[in-house]
Design an enzyme around this catalytic site. Structure first.
Site, PDB file in Angstrom:
ATOM      1  CG  ASP A  67      -0.351  -0.311   2.517  1.00  0.00           C
ATOM      2  OD1 ASP A  67       0.980  -0.497   2.412  1.00  0.00           O
ATOM      3  OD2 ASP A  67      -1.084  -0.733   3.370  1.00  0.00           O
ATOM      4  CG  ASN A 136      -8.762  -2.646  12.304  1.00  0.00           C
ATOM      5  OD1 ASN A 136      -7.831  -3.042  11.716  1.00  0.00           O
ATOM      6  ND2 ASN A 136      -9.245  -1.445  11.643  1.00  0.00           N
ATOM      7  CG  HIS A 138      -5.588  -2.849   9.056  1.00  0.00           C
ATOM      8  ND1 HIS A 138      -5.490  -1.547   9.554  1.00  0.00           N
ATOM      9  CD2 HIS A 138      -4.486  -3.316   9.248  1.00  0.00           C
ATOM     10  CE1 HIS A 138      -4.514  -1.092   9.996  1.00  0.00           C
ATOM     11  NE2 HIS A 138      -3.706  -2.206   9.806  1.00  0.00           N
ATOM     12  CD  GLU A 143      -8.504  -0.089   7.859  1.00  0.00           C
ATOM     13  OE1 GLU A 143      -8.656  -0.514   8.915  1.00  0.00           O
ATOM     14  OE2 GLU A 143      -7.325   0.382   7.739  1.00  0.00           O
TER      15      GLU A 143
HETATM   16  P1  PGA Z   1       2.081  -2.655  13.460  1.00  0.00           P
HETATM   17  O1  PGA Z   1       0.943  -2.629  11.960  1.00  0.00           O
HETATM   18  O2  PGA Z   1       3.186  -3.739  12.793  1.00  0.00           O
HETATM   19  O3  PGA Z   1       2.668  -1.245  13.621  1.00  0.00           O
HETATM   20  O4  PGA Z   1       1.222  -3.095  14.530  1.00  0.00           O
HETATM   21  C1  PGA Z   1       0.458  -3.606  11.280  1.00  0.00           C
HETATM   22  C2  PGA Z   1      -0.325  -3.058  10.391  1.00  0.00           C
HETATM   23  O5  PGA Z   1      -1.267  -2.373  10.735  1.00  0.00           O
HETATM   24  O6  PGA Z   1      -0.604  -3.873   9.337  1.00  0.00           O
END
Ligand code: PGA
Length: 244
Positions: A67, A136, A138, A143
């Site tokens: 992304d 969450n 994602h 999302e």
């Molecule tokens: P993080 O993010 O490794 O900073 O927890 C993971 C993500 O949002 O894919």
């Protein structure tokens, strides 16, 4: 799915780096699907260390990232292109021309998303996709939603994300409001997928994504259906996932 239990973050990072390293040794021109976020940083550091020791050669390796923020150029210090250069590409012998992210400067979403899916096809598909997971559920910027979106698409960032990012920008109107992300089918079509999950704060979402049903309300849960999916997780993240 295969679960690799690790002692802690460092152990999980080393094991994930080992899997990526084996992939590049076995197929030097592999297409690696890469991810940003704090979790993969340890993996990238380990890969850099092994590269410096002469153990891995990235000269033929190609990469596609999940992304990118819409509106940010690769040299903007909040862009994911900048993150990848700083945390990995600047430190290994990869040809930058072989590293790809969605082009955040292209405001024509339809054109950019189609072009990114076409690029992945032209590269022959992803050999190994590395994933993190959000609290969450994602993956990339896919999302929680009522449906899985298949291809690369443009997402509106939540007000929470925009607020959280605001501190990195001088003016609030510079804060990206959208992002381009690979879709769920793009991710499912990778030959192999490795997800790294560490820390107690991810224990609940690990449980919900992999001990419950597949649902677009928890996008990562779709990985239960991938034929070659490996979850690399530490004891803290696995603490609620009995039976995995
Ligand atoms: P993080 O993010 O490794 O900073 O927890 C993971 C993500 O949002 O894919």
């Amino acid at each position: 799915m295969r679960v690799i239990r690790c002692k802690d973050y460092k152990d999980a990072s080393r094991k994930t780096a080992n899997i990526i390293s084996a992939q590049v040794i076995l197929k030097p021109d592999s297409v690696l699907g890469l991810a940003t976020g704090s979790t993969p940083i340890g993996t990238y550091q380990q890969l850099i260390e092994w590269y410096e020791k002469g153990d891995i050669d990235f000269s033929q390796t190609r990469t596609v990232n999940l992304d990118e923020y819409v509106g940010l150029a690769p040299d903007h210090d909040q862009s994911y292109a900048y993150f990848m250069n700083k945390n990995l590409f600047d430190h290994i012998n990869i040809d930058k021309a072989n590293t790809h992210l969605p082009d955040g400067t292209n405001r024509n979403a339809k054109e950019q998303c189609a072009a990114y899916d076409e690029l992945i096809r032209e590269l022959g598909g992803v050999d190994l996709q590395l994933l993190g997971i959000g609290h969450n559920g994602h993956i990339g910027f896919n999302e929680p939603s009522d449906e899985f979106v298949k291809g690369t698409h443009c997402v509106d960032l939540t007000e929470n994300t925009i607020d959280a990012n605001a501190r990195f920008f001088e003016h609030r109107d510079e804060v990206p409001r959208q992002a381009y992300t690979m879709g769920i089918l793009d991710i499912l079509q990778a030959e192999r997928v490795v997800m790294i999950i560490t820390g107690e704060s991810k224990a609940q979402i690990l449980h919900d994504a992999f001990c419950g049903p597949v649902t677009p309300k928890i996008p990562a849960s779709i990985m239960q259906l991938h034929p070659d999916f490996t979850l690399v997780a530490d004891e803290a993240a696995l603490s609620l996932a009995e039976g995995l």
